[in-house]
Design a protein around this motif. Sequence first.
Motif, short mmCIF file in Angstrom:
data_model
loop_
_atom_site.label_atom_id
_atom_site.label_comp_id
_atom_site.label_asym_id
_atom_site.label_seq_id
_atom_site.Cartn_x
_atom_site.Cartn_y
_atom_site.Cartn_z
N THR A 171 50.97 46.88 33.59
CA THR A 171 51.06 45.72 32.86
C THR A 171 52.35 44.69 33.35
O THR A 171 52.28 43.48 33.30
CB THR A 171 51.20 45.68 31.20
N ARG A 172 53.16 45.38 33.63
CA ARG A 172 54.56 44.56 34.21
C ARG A 172 54.39 44.21 35.46
O ARG A 172 55.41 43.59 36.13
CB ARG A 172 55.92 45.33 33.73
N MET A 173 53.41 44.75 36.38
CA MET A 173 53.11 44.45 37.75
C MET A 173 52.38 43.34 38.00
O MET A 173 51.24 43.20 37.23
CB MET A 173 52.96 45.84 38.44
N SER A 174 52.31 42.43 38.98
CA SER A 174 51.32 41.68 39.36
C SER A 174 49.77 42.29 39.52
O SER A 174 49.82 43.44 39.77
CB SER A 174 51.81 40.44 40.43
N VAL A 175 48.87 41.40 39.63
CA VAL A 175 47.52 41.83 40.00
C VAL A 175 47.63 42.32 41.43
O VAL A 175 46.95 43.31 41.80
CB VAL A 175 46.72 40.46 39.79
N LEU A 176 48.34 41.52 42.36
CA LEU A 176 48.46 42.09 43.76
C LEU A 176 48.93 43.27 43.80
O LEU A 176 48.48 44.25 44.46
CB LEU A 176 49.10 41.09 44.57
N ARG A 200 34.90 40.22 45.71
CA ARG A 200 34.07 40.67 44.91
C ARG A 200 34.38 40.33 43.35
O ARG A 200 33.68 39.98 42.74
CB ARG A 200 34.23 42.31 44.88
N PHE A 201 35.93 40.02 43.25
CA PHE A 201 36.39 39.64 42.24
C PHE A 201 37.11 38.36 42.39
O PHE A 201 38.31 38.37 42.33
CB PHE A 201 37.39 40.67 41.30
N PRO A 202 36.70 37.23 42.44
CA PRO A 202 37.15 35.98 42.62
C PRO A 202 38.44 35.53 41.80
O PRO A 202 39.36 35.17 41.85
CB PRO A 202 36.22 34.69 42.86
N ARG A 203 38.03 35.99 40.54
CA ARG A 203 39.20 35.75 39.24
C ARG A 203 40.52 36.23 39.75
O ARG A 203 41.55 36.00 39.24
CB ARG A 203 38.57 36.04 38.24
N LEU A 204 40.21 37.56 40.38
CA LEU A 204 41.73 38.16 40.26
C LEU A 204 42.34 37.47 41.54
O LEU A 204 43.68 37.49 41.65
CB LEU A 204 41.19 39.86 41.07
N ALA A 205 41.54 36.81 42.85
CA ALA A 205 42.30 36.20 43.82
C ALA A 205 43.03 35.03 43.06
O ALA A 205 44.17 34.66 43.36
CB ALA A 205 41.43 35.66 44.71
N GLU A 206 42.35 34.44 42.20
CA GLU A 206 42.94 33.18 41.47
C GLU A 206 44.32 33.50 40.76
O GLU A 206 45.36 32.89 40.53
CB GLU A 206 42.10 32.48 40.39
N LYS A 227 46.16 36.42 41.44
CA LYS A 227 46.85 37.68 42.14
C LYS A 227 48.37 37.63 41.76
O LYS A 227 48.86 38.60 41.94
CB LYS A 227 46.74 37.37 43.75
N ASN A 228 49.02 36.67 41.53
CA ASN A 228 50.49 36.67 41.16
C ASN A 228 50.85 36.71 39.90
O ASN A 228 52.03 36.70 39.43
CB ASN A 228 51.27 35.46 41.88
N GLN A 229 49.79 36.91 38.78
CA GLN A 229 49.72 36.85 37.37
C GLN A 229 50.40 38.33 36.99
O GLN A 229 49.78 39.34 37.79
CB GLN A 229 48.52 36.45 36.96
N LEU A 230 51.09 38.50 36.03
CA LEU A 230 51.43 39.81 35.54
C LEU A 230 50.23 40.37 34.88
O LEU A 230 49.41 39.73 34.13
CB LEU A 230 52.38 39.72 34.45
N ALA A 231 49.66 41.57 35.19
CA ALA A 231 48.30 42.18 34.76
C ALA A 231 48.34 42.21 33.08
O ALA A 231 47.11 42.16 32.78
CB ALA A 231 48.36 43.53 35.06
N GLN A 272 41.34 42.55 33.02
CA GLN A 272 41.80 43.86 33.27
C GLN A 272 40.92 44.90 33.70
O GLN A 272 41.19 45.71 34.69
CB GLN A 272 42.78 44.16 31.96
N GLN A 273 39.68 44.79 33.12
CA GLN A 273 38.71 45.93 33.44
C GLN A 273 38.47 45.44 35.02
O GLN A 273 38.21 46.40 35.93
CB GLN A 273 37.40 45.63 32.74
#
Length: 234
Positions: A89-94, A120-126, A128-132, A140-141
């Motif tokens: 959770t405290r790390m970014s998506v990337l 596959r998951f364009p939302r994750l690309a958008e 990518k620098n956000q905290l998980a 998150q899934q």
Amino acid sequence: MLEVHDLSVAYGVIEALKGISFAVEEGEIVSLIGANGAGKSTTLRTISGLLRAKGGRVAYKGKEIGKLPPYKIVELGVTQVPEGRRVFTRMSVLENLEMGAYTCRERGGVKAGLKRVFARFPRLAERKNQLAGTLSGGEQQMLAMGRALMSRPEILLLDEPSMGLAPLLVKEVFSIIKEINADGTTILLVEQNAHMALSISGRAYVLQTGEIILSGSASELMQHPEVKKAYLGD
């Protein structure tokens, strides 16, 4: 591809699995369905090496893996998406995705993996620098699935992917599971939403208090009176 034979697992004196046997062929989607506490998650955790069996064997491509540590099992091509997503959770998506690529040895492999996951998951690309930890449950899934795909698994173990998600998101997640399978990844799916699980599976096994009580094609089980009554609300 994956063979579980006479598998027994205990938590102290409580028997969680009582000698179950099943197999998953290459290219299949196979579901394990059953009520809470039936032993579904225990089965996946044992295949992944997170739990040790009391008896029986787990074989992947003919090789016994039951005594290997979890990271070795991932290196062989068996990766689990855990129940409850378990993102960092405290790390970014990337950073989460990069953690999933720790088995990658090829030059440029991580970059190629990220490209595949973001396609596959364009939302994750958008994001990518956000905290998980700030993502929605559905995002998150997707991140948990994307992180697992970074290791280029040959078989993906999915533990309750629909848990806590709104119905629309459940449909989206199951549609993605079908796409992952169509791209060549074998799927072993543990799911309480029996209707959704059976709708995308070729075959399924029904677990009840640590034992397999029914098995067959998904279409057969959808019509089975016991399954309809206990799991499909008919």
